[in-house]
Design an enzyme around this catalytic site. Sequence first.
Site, mmCIF file in Angstrom:
data_model
loop_
_atom_site.group_PDB
_atom_site.id
_atom_site.type_symbol
_atom_site.label_atom_id
_atom_site.label_comp_id
_atom_site.label_asym_id
_atom_site.label_seq_id
_atom_site.Cartn_x
_atom_site.Cartn_y
_atom_site.Cartn_z
ATOM 1 N N LYS A 95 10.087 4.940 5.451
ATOM 2 C CA LYS A 95 10.368 5.173 4.034
ATOM 3 C C LYS A 95 9.348 6.172 3.501
ATOM 4 O O LYS A 95 8.192 5.837 3.262
ATOM 5 C CB LYS A 95 10.286 3.878 3.207
ATOM 6 C CG LYS A 95 10.938 4.084 1.834
ATOM 7 C CD LYS A 95 10.391 3.223 0.741
ATOM 8 C CE LYS A 95 9.104 3.658 0.167
ATOM 9 N NZ LYS A 95 9.106 4.985 -0.523
ATOM 10 N N GLU A 113 9.076 8.295 -2.490
ATOM 11 C CA GLU A 113 10.288 8.588 -3.269
ATOM 12 C C GLU A 113 10.239 9.991 -3.875
ATOM 13 O O GLU A 113 11.270 10.573 -4.190
ATOM 14 C CB GLU A 113 10.482 7.555 -4.390
ATOM 15 C CG GLU A 113 9.330 7.409 -5.377
ATOM 16 C CD GLU A 113 8.280 6.404 -4.899
ATOM 17 O OE1 GLU A 113 8.105 6.240 -3.674
ATOM 18 O OE2 GLU A 113 7.635 5.787 -5.763
ATOM 19 N N GLY A 140 -1.169 5.636 2.535
ATOM 20 C CA GLY A 140 -1.076 5.810 1.088
ATOM 21 C C GLY A 140 -2.325 5.314 0.406
ATOM 22 O O GLY A 140 -3.402 5.268 1.008
ATOM 23 N N THR A 181 -1.858 0.088 -3.135
ATOM 24 C CA THR A 181 -0.540 -0.174 -2.525
ATOM 25 C C THR A 181 -0.719 -0.699 -1.111
ATOM 26 O O THR A 181 0.000 -1.602 -0.673
ATOM 27 C CB THR A 181 0.333 1.093 -2.506
ATOM 28 O OG1 THR A 181 0.259 1.725 -3.768
ATOM 29 C CG2 THR A 181 1.769 0.780 -2.201
ATOM 30 N N GLY A 182 -1.674 -0.139 -0.384
ATOM 31 C CA GLY A 182 -1.907 -0.586 0.990
ATOM 32 C C GLY A 182 -2.244 -2.065 1.046
ATOM 33 O O GLY A 182 -1.751 -2.800 1.906
ATOM 34 N N GLU A 206 -3.668 3.212 6.670
ATOM 35 C CA GLU A 206 -4.372 4.498 6.570
ATOM 36 C C GLU A 206 -4.479 4.810 5.084
ATOM 37 O O GLU A 206 -3.503 5.235 4.458
ATOM 38 C CB GLU A 206 -3.584 5.604 7.284
ATOM 39 C CG GLU A 206 -3.474 5.467 8.792
ATOM 40 C CD GLU A 206 -4.765 5.849 9.521
ATOM 41 O OE1 GLU A 206 -5.762 6.193 8.866
ATOM 42 O OE2 GLU A 206 -4.760 5.771 10.762
ATOM 43 N N CYS A 246 -6.597 12.775 2.375
ATOM 44 C CA CYS A 246 -7.436 11.581 2.573
ATOM 45 C C CYS A 246 -8.804 11.961 3.106
ATOM 46 O O CYS A 246 -9.791 11.285 2.840
ATOM 47 C CB CYS A 246 -6.728 10.607 3.501
ATOM 48 S SG CYS A 246 -6.273 11.324 5.082
ATOM 49 N N GLU A 292 -11.984 7.883 -5.010
ATOM 50 C CA GLU A 292 -11.176 9.010 -4.546
ATOM 51 C C GLU A 292 -10.512 9.657 -5.762
ATOM 52 O O GLU A 292 -9.711 9.032 -6.449
ATOM 53 C CB GLU A 292 -10.100 8.502 -3.580
ATOM 54 C CG GLU A 292 -9.303 9.625 -2.952
ATOM 55 C CD GLU A 292 -8.156 9.121 -2.073
ATOM 56 O OE1 GLU A 292 -7.368 8.296 -2.551
ATOM 57 O OE2 GLU A 292 -8.070 9.572 -0.919
HETATM 58 P P1 NAD Z 1 1.045 5.381 -2.891
HETATM 59 O O1 NAD Z 1 0.251 4.214 -2.429
HETATM 60 O O2 NAD Z 1 1.348 5.507 -4.330
HETATM 61 O O3 NAD Z 1 2.460 5.412 -2.158
HETATM 62 C C1 NAD Z 1 2.544 5.456 -0.750
HETATM 63 C C2 NAD Z 1 3.886 4.899 -0.318
HETATM 64 O O4 NAD Z 1 3.947 3.503 -0.616
HETATM 65 C C3 NAD Z 1 5.103 5.525 -0.996
HETATM 66 O O5 NAD Z 1 6.103 5.741 -0.015
HETATM 67 C C4 NAD Z 1 5.552 4.438 -1.961
HETATM 68 O O6 NAD Z 1 6.922 4.475 -2.274
HETATM 69 C C5 NAD Z 1 5.218 3.196 -1.159
HETATM 70 N N1 NAD Z 1 5.111 1.949 -1.911
HETATM 71 C C6 NAD Z 1 4.719 1.759 -3.196
HETATM 72 N N2 NAD Z 1 4.755 0.440 -3.512
HETATM 73 C C7 NAD Z 1 5.177 -0.219 -2.408
HETATM 74 C C8 NAD Z 1 5.416 -1.588 -2.109
HETATM 75 N N3 NAD Z 1 5.221 -2.541 -3.007
HETATM 76 N N4 NAD Z 1 5.833 -1.915 -0.872
HETATM 77 C C9 NAD Z 1 6.023 -0.952 0.074
HETATM 78 N N5 NAD Z 1 5.824 0.370 -0.159
HETATM 79 C C10 NAD Z 1 5.398 0.731 -1.384
HETATM 80 O O7 NAD Z 1 0.263 6.654 -2.326
HETATM 81 P P2 NAD Z 1 0.544 8.191 -2.641
HETATM 82 O O8 NAD Z 1 0.082 8.477 -4.023
HETATM 83 O O9 NAD Z 1 1.945 8.522 -2.252
HETATM 84 O O10 NAD Z 1 -0.424 8.903 -1.566
HETATM 85 C C11 NAD Z 1 -1.737 9.271 -1.809
HETATM 86 C C12 NAD Z 1 -2.687 8.343 -1.087
HETATM 87 O O11 NAD Z 1 -2.442 8.363 0.310
HETATM 88 C C13 NAD Z 1 -4.140 8.754 -1.219
HETATM 89 O O12 NAD Z 1 -4.929 7.633 -1.537
HETATM 90 C C14 NAD Z 1 -4.500 9.288 0.178
HETATM 91 O O13 NAD Z 1 -5.874 9.206 0.489
HETATM 92 C C15 NAD Z 1 -3.671 8.420 1.037
HETATM 93 N N6 NAD Z 1 -3.484 9.017 2.365
HETATM 94 C C16 NAD Z 1 -4.154 8.486 3.436
HETATM 95 C C17 NAD Z 1 -4.037 9.061 4.701
HETATM 96 C C18 NAD Z 1 -4.796 8.514 5.877
HETATM 97 O O14 NAD Z 1 -4.462 8.862 7.000
HETATM 98 N N7 NAD Z 1 -5.808 7.665 5.673
HETATM 99 C C19 NAD Z 1 -3.202 10.178 4.876
HETATM 100 C C20 NAD Z 1 -2.518 10.688 3.774
HETATM 101 C C21 NAD Z 1 -2.665 10.096 2.521
#
Ligand code: NAD
Length: 487
Positions: free
Chosen positions: A179, A182, A232, A236-237, A254, A288, A389
């Site tokens: 997924k 969005e 992400g 959320t993680g 991650e 990240c 961050e």
């Molecule tokens: P986000 O957490 O807002 O969203 C990430 C994903 O999670 C999206 O697909 C979103 O739809 C999904 N999501 C949201 N709520 C959910 C739920 N309840 N259940 C399941 N999925 C859900 O993150 P973002 O703003 O899209 O991305 C930016 C973040 O990603 C930054 O913090 C960045 O550091 C991190 N990131 C980390 C790495 C790494 O390898 N460590 C790589 C790229 C980005």
Amino acid sequence: MTTIEDALRGPVASLIGGTPVEGEGAEIALIDPATEEQLTSYRDGGMSVAEGALAAAEDGGAAWRSFDPATRGAVLARAAALIRDEGERLAATESRAAGIPITDARAHVAKVAGFFDYYAGWADKIDGRVITGAGGRMTLVDRVPLGTVVQITPWNAPIFTAGWQLAPALAAGNAAVLKPSEHTPVTSLMLGHLLLEAGVPPGAISIVAGLGATAGARLVGDPRCGKAVFIGSVPTGRKVAATAAASGRPALLELGGKSAAVVFADADLDRAVAAQLGGIFGAAGQSCTAGSRLLVERTIYDTVVARMAEGAKNWRVGPPSDPTTRMGPLFSADRLNAVSAAIESAQDAGARLVAGGARPEGLPDERGYYIAPTVFADVAPEHALAREEIFGPVLAITPFETEAQAIALANGGEFDLAGAVWSRDGARALRVARAIRAGTVWVNDYRTLGVQAPFGGMRGSGFGRSSAAEVLAEYTQSKAIWLDPEG
Ligand code: NAD
């Protein structure tokens, strides 16, 4: 889809069991970050599309596991070739939809093809071992796939993160349900179509276009999910890991980082300054591994601050479609507001703004979520700019007096994804690299990454490792078969 415009206009339909399926949920708009124009809109796939993907993965996964491992490898190698053939269209679409400079988007697509080549080679080399135990018994330790894995990816590097996780998951014999964010589903969908064309059976790969709270949560919380792989943000993680844990399933996280680079007085400053400018302003800091903290030895502090400020002022900001652009816009109005608020708060707290801080001059027009490369000096280690961050092109520079103090500052936060040390003293460079608590540390370098090396965070930046042999361990589990020689 023959042109980028076709791809972006849609329809943006999930790819389930080899078939495009349009959602029926809430309307989601895709916005061009450089022009603020709506590219298209689509309906959230929601719970029903998520359910379809999980159901399709049962048969699709079984079909994929029935392939010889070498045949799975050949399919992945074919996928790499198709990605290269389609490289320009993928890169142009990614650039437009995510605001990523075209030169960077091309590099991301090339990396994705490389991921498939690399794991194609691994597909028939995932082996187990034999243990001889009491009474002459033998134990065969096999490595078997998890079944269906759910992968949730962010908007900041959509096709890169999709390929990064899909290639090893498939090489290990799993079915994958991905997924994407969005906000940026299109290139992941294009990648899904190429994987089917390469010969991955329908259902062994599904791409769900939809919201996190509906489709994402449904996928992660289902007992058919063998593992939730999440890339992400930190909040959320944590939610995703808790949802997976509620049905007793593991997660790989991650998450974000707040990486520090330590610059000693004996460093090659030309190289250090060039690499650290790229480290924070590459991807507009929306990475990240962004090198968002620079810790500089006091004796060279003023020099480094001046050189980073000068580099920031000369950093070329422009439209993502221009091949000479080094930094494009931020991804969204929300991100622009959040980064602007962080800049204001740092100024209020007494940090010294030496470059940027506002919309850059010289852009073609007034549109787009742009902010200039920004550098703060004298940032107190306890300030949010040095601890959280920001996910934007904002560098925090802090001086240090001793090696011990530099290590303490580098390790003073919660997010331990990456770090760097700059010194011509090899023993010290190694000593400090070992002392910095992070999943990745560069010595006299920044942000060079390869799929051959494990990648992942410590403490608040997540757990589990992506890339290399380590990620294949993440996507498999061991199974012990005991043989009694008397039986
Ligand atoms: P986000 O957490 O807002 O969203 C990430 C994903 O999670 C999206 O697909 C979103 O739809 C999904 N999501 C949201 N709520 C959910 C739920 N309840 N259940 C399941 N999925 C859900 O993150 P973002 O703003 O899209 O991305 C930016 C973040 O990603 C930054 O913090 C960045 O550091 C991190 N990131 C980390 C790495 C790494 O390898 N460590 C790589 C790229 C980005």
